[in-house]
Enzyme design. Structure first.
Site, PDB file in Angstrom:
ATOM      1  N   ARG A 132       0.819  -1.231   0.000  1.00 51.49           N
ATOM      2  CA  ARG A 132       0.000   0.000   0.000  1.00 51.49           C
ATOM      3  C   ARG A 132       0.849   1.277   0.000  1.00 51.49           C
ATOM      4  NH1 ARG A 132      -3.557  -2.783   3.652  1.00 51.49           N
ATOM      5  NH2 ARG A 132      -5.224  -3.693   2.426  1.00 51.49           N
TER       6      ARG A 132
ATOM      7  N   LYS B  56       3.426  11.658 -10.946  1.00 51.58           N
ATOM      8  CA  LYS B  56       2.597  10.844 -11.843  1.00 51.58           C
ATOM      9  C   LYS B  56       3.341   9.537 -12.112  1.00 51.58           C
ATOM     10  CE  LYS B  56      -0.168  14.199 -14.393  1.00 51.58           C
ATOM     11  NZ  LYS B  56      -0.430  14.820 -15.717  1.00 51.58           N
TER      12      LYS B  56
ATOM     13  N   GLU C   7      10.632  19.248 -24.060  1.00 48.90           N
ATOM     14  CA  GLU C   7       9.910  19.516 -22.798  1.00 48.90           C
ATOM     15  C   GLU C   7      10.463  20.769 -22.115  1.00 48.90           C
ATOM     16  OE1 GLU C   7       7.265  17.950 -21.573  1.00 48.90           O
ATOM     17  OE2 GLU C   7       7.253  15.910 -22.388  1.00 48.90           O
TER      18      GLU C   7
ATOM     19  N   LYS D 222       7.837  23.358 -12.770  1.00 50.35           N
ATOM     20  CA  LYS D 222       6.947  22.216 -12.543  1.00 50.35           C
ATOM     21  C   LYS D 222       6.574  22.115 -11.058  1.00 50.35           C
ATOM     22  CE  LYS D 222       5.719  17.591 -13.559  1.00 50.35           C
ATOM     23  NZ  LYS D 222       5.831  16.448 -14.420  1.00 50.35           N
TER      24      LYS D 222
ATOM     25  N   GLU E 135      -4.002  17.578 -10.759  1.00 46.48           N
ATOM     26  CA  GLU E 135      -4.466  18.082 -12.051  1.00 46.48           C
ATOM     27  C   GLU E 135      -5.971  18.334 -12.100  1.00 46.48           C
ATOM     28  OE1 GLU E 135      -2.229  16.497 -15.401  1.00 46.48           O
ATOM     29  OE2 GLU E 135      -3.945  16.889 -16.684  1.00 46.48           O
TER      30      GLU E 135
ATOM     31  N   ARG F 243      -2.469  22.292 -13.501  1.00 48.47           N
ATOM     32  CA  ARG F 243      -1.427  21.327 -13.892  1.00 48.47           C
ATOM     33  C   ARG F 243      -1.567  20.930 -15.365  1.00 48.47           C
ATOM     34  NH1 ARG F 243       1.267  16.283 -10.541  1.00 48.47           N
ATOM     35  NH2 ARG F 243       2.596  15.609 -12.260  1.00 48.47           N
TER      36      ARG F 243
ATOM     37  N   ASN G 221       0.669  20.114 -20.070  1.00 45.50           N
ATOM     38  CA  ASN G 221       0.379  19.308 -21.262  1.00 45.50           C
ATOM     39  C   ASN G 221       0.358  20.147 -22.537  1.00 45.50           C
ATOM     40  OD1 ASN G 221       0.158  16.810 -19.985  1.00 45.50           O
ATOM     41  ND2 ASN G 221      -1.870  17.350 -19.249  1.00 45.50           N
TER      42      ASN G 221
ATOM     43  N   HIS H  87       0.732  18.484 -25.873  1.00 46.36           N
ATOM     44  CA  HIS H  87       0.625  17.039 -25.671  1.00 46.36           C
ATOM     45  C   HIS H  87      -0.584  16.400 -26.363  1.00 46.36           C
ATOM     46  CE1 HIS H  87       3.893  17.586 -22.897  1.00 46.36           C
ATOM     47  NE2 HIS H  87       3.908  16.307 -22.572  1.00 46.36           N
TER      48      HIS H  87
ATOM     49  N   HIS I  15       0.079  13.308 -28.577  1.00 47.45           N
ATOM     50  CA  HIS I  15      -0.456  11.957 -28.350  1.00 47.45           C
ATOM     51  C   HIS I  15      -1.099  11.416 -29.622  1.00 47.45           C
ATOM     52  CE1 HIS I  15      -0.601  12.855 -23.768  1.00 47.45           C
ATOM     53  NE2 HIS I  15       0.566  12.379 -24.147  1.00 47.45           N
TER      54      HIS I  15
ATOM     55  N   HIS J  39       8.603  10.823 -27.979  1.00 43.53           N
ATOM     56  CA  HIS J  39       7.615  11.646 -27.267  1.00 43.53           C
ATOM     57  C   HIS J  39       7.993  13.133 -27.263  1.00 43.53           C
ATOM     58  CE1 HIS J  39       4.626  12.873 -24.357  1.00 43.53           C
ATOM     59  NE2 HIS J  39       5.595  13.404 -23.626  1.00 43.53           N
TER      60      HIS J  39
HETATM   61  N1  GLY Z   1       3.935  15.514 -17.514  1.00 47.83           N
HETATM   62  C1  GLY Z   1       2.864  16.318 -17.110  1.00 47.83           C
HETATM   63  C2  GLY Z   1       2.613  16.295 -15.649  1.00 47.83           C
HETATM   64  O1  GLY Z   1       3.405  15.763 -14.896  1.00 47.83           O
HETATM   65  O2  GLY Z   1       1.616  16.797 -15.195  1.00 47.83           O
END
Ligand code: GLY
Length: 371
Positions: free
Chosen positions: A122, A144, A186, A228, A238, A242, A246, A249, A253, A267
């Site tokens: 957990r 993430k 990025e 960030k 998000e 946040r 993107n 993105h 994608h 990417h």
């Molecule tokens: N890569 C985008 C984020 O971490 O929110």
């Protein structure tokens, strides 16, 4: 000299250390986190061959015993079977709740190992040692974690913050130039989304950074991580802001799906092209001056990066099919596409009500420029 960026998330707060020589000091940096002098490292075979010995030496020097698992390199590793393998291995190594797992590698390893740490008993703590530029400026920070599903990338996962990130900028020297430039996509994104001054700095110093200038690399990674960290601190899961991270993105994608997630488009290359398209669309909608998309594209071109759809080898589907791929995006809410657009360089925002005809026209024009 090491830079420290704090990610202020209350009980889950942590530091991202950025600078040269950090791998050699990993033992001293990780030691204070440990309840007992033993860690588990998960890496991939390529990164392991380059950096594992140095990490083991640094841990050993601090009296820390380590056990290690090396997985196959590549995006395909972000899958259920490799997740199961990681978790089974961590259990068989008797990694306990108070232990620390180390993710040594690029975005694939960071996301997979972070997710394994999130679900093991957990939740156990983990340390990110990102080895690619993309992982140093983006995926290792912000919590993430996850794996890919047959239905799309990153669709299975959890928010699980690392306890420490060691971004050793010396490790960037081992990257293929193509991978370094993809990660730079990025970096550019941060300037474009929220810091025009940083974008101007990149226009001046980007080529030195690409050529190996250590101070330029440290400064660019630190600024990106700071941006960030600020956004994640305000919107960890998000719910709103946040999503700015993107930028580019949703287009990316769709292009990654259209090229089969293959070597045709990395990417970060898709992010760079996606940012250029987002600025093109913003200008078409009258949101930003016409000069802005030209300035974005000029910098990407000057860096020798993929900039336009014409830089993607092989066939691409038509604009309608690309729109259908964009509709799979995680940012779709109630069937409505949300895109990150910009009022200028450094001024991105989340846009909900974009006329699909304008998106289609932007893509059509970009496709016809392929000739
Ligand atoms: N890569 C985008 C984020 O971490 O929110």
């Amino acid at each position: 000299m090491t830079n420290a960026v704090h990610v202020p998330l209350g009980t889950r707060a942590y530091n991202v250390l950025v600078g040269p020589g950090l791998l050699d000091r990993a033992g001293e940096k990780i030691s204070p986190l440990l309840a007992r002098p033993r860690v588990a490292i998960i890496t991939d075979e390529t990164v392991g061959a380059l950096h594992l010995e140095a990490l083991l030496g640094a841990l050993g020097g601090a009296g820390i015993e380590a056990t290690c698992l090396a997985l196959p390199p590549g995006e395909a590793t972000k899958c259920w079977p490799q997740l199961e393998r990681c978790v089974d291995w961590l259990l068989s190594e008797k990694i306990e709740r108070r232990d620390v797992v180390i993710a040594l590698g690029g975005g694939v390893i960071g996301d997979l190992v972070g997710f394994a740490a999130a679900i093991l008993r957990r939740g156990v703590r983990f340390v990110q040692i990102p080895t690619s530029l993309l992982a140093q400026v983006d995926s290792s920070v912000g919590g993430k974690t996850g794996i890919n599903a047959a239905q799309g990338k990153n669709l299975i996962g959890a928010f699980h913050q690392p306890s420490l990130v060691l971004a050793d900028t010396d490790l960037l020297a081992t990257l293929r130039p193509r991978d370094l430039l993809a990660g730079y996509g990025e970096v550019v994104k941060y300037g474009l989304l929220g810091d025009a001054e940083f974008f101007g700095w990149l226009e001046k110093h980007g080529s030195a950074l690409a050529a190996g200038d250590s101070a330029a690399r440290q400064r660019a990674v630190t600024r990106s991580v700071q941006m960030k960290a600020d956004i994640v601190a305000r919107d960890e899961t998000e719910q709103g802001e946040r999503a700015l991270l993107n930028l580019g993105h949703t287009f990316c994608h769709a292009l990654e799906a259209a090229t089969g997630y293959s070597d045709r488009l990395l990417h970060g290359e898709g992010v760079a092209i996606g940012c250029a398209l987002a600025f093109e669309l913003s200008s078409r909608l009258g949101l930003c001056a016409q000069e802005e998309p030209s300035r974005v594209r000029a910098h990407l071109r000057a860096m020798g990066m993929k900039t336009d759809l014409s830089d993607i080898p092989g066939n691409l589907p038509d604009a309608q099919a690309l729109m259908a791929l964009m509709a799979q995006d995680k940012k779709v809410v109630g069937g409505r596409l949300r895109l990150i657009l910009a009022r200028g360089i450094g001024a991105a925002f989340v846009a909900d009500d974009i006329d699909p005809a304008q998106i289609r026209a932007t893509l059509s024009d970009a496709l016809s420029a392929r000739g």
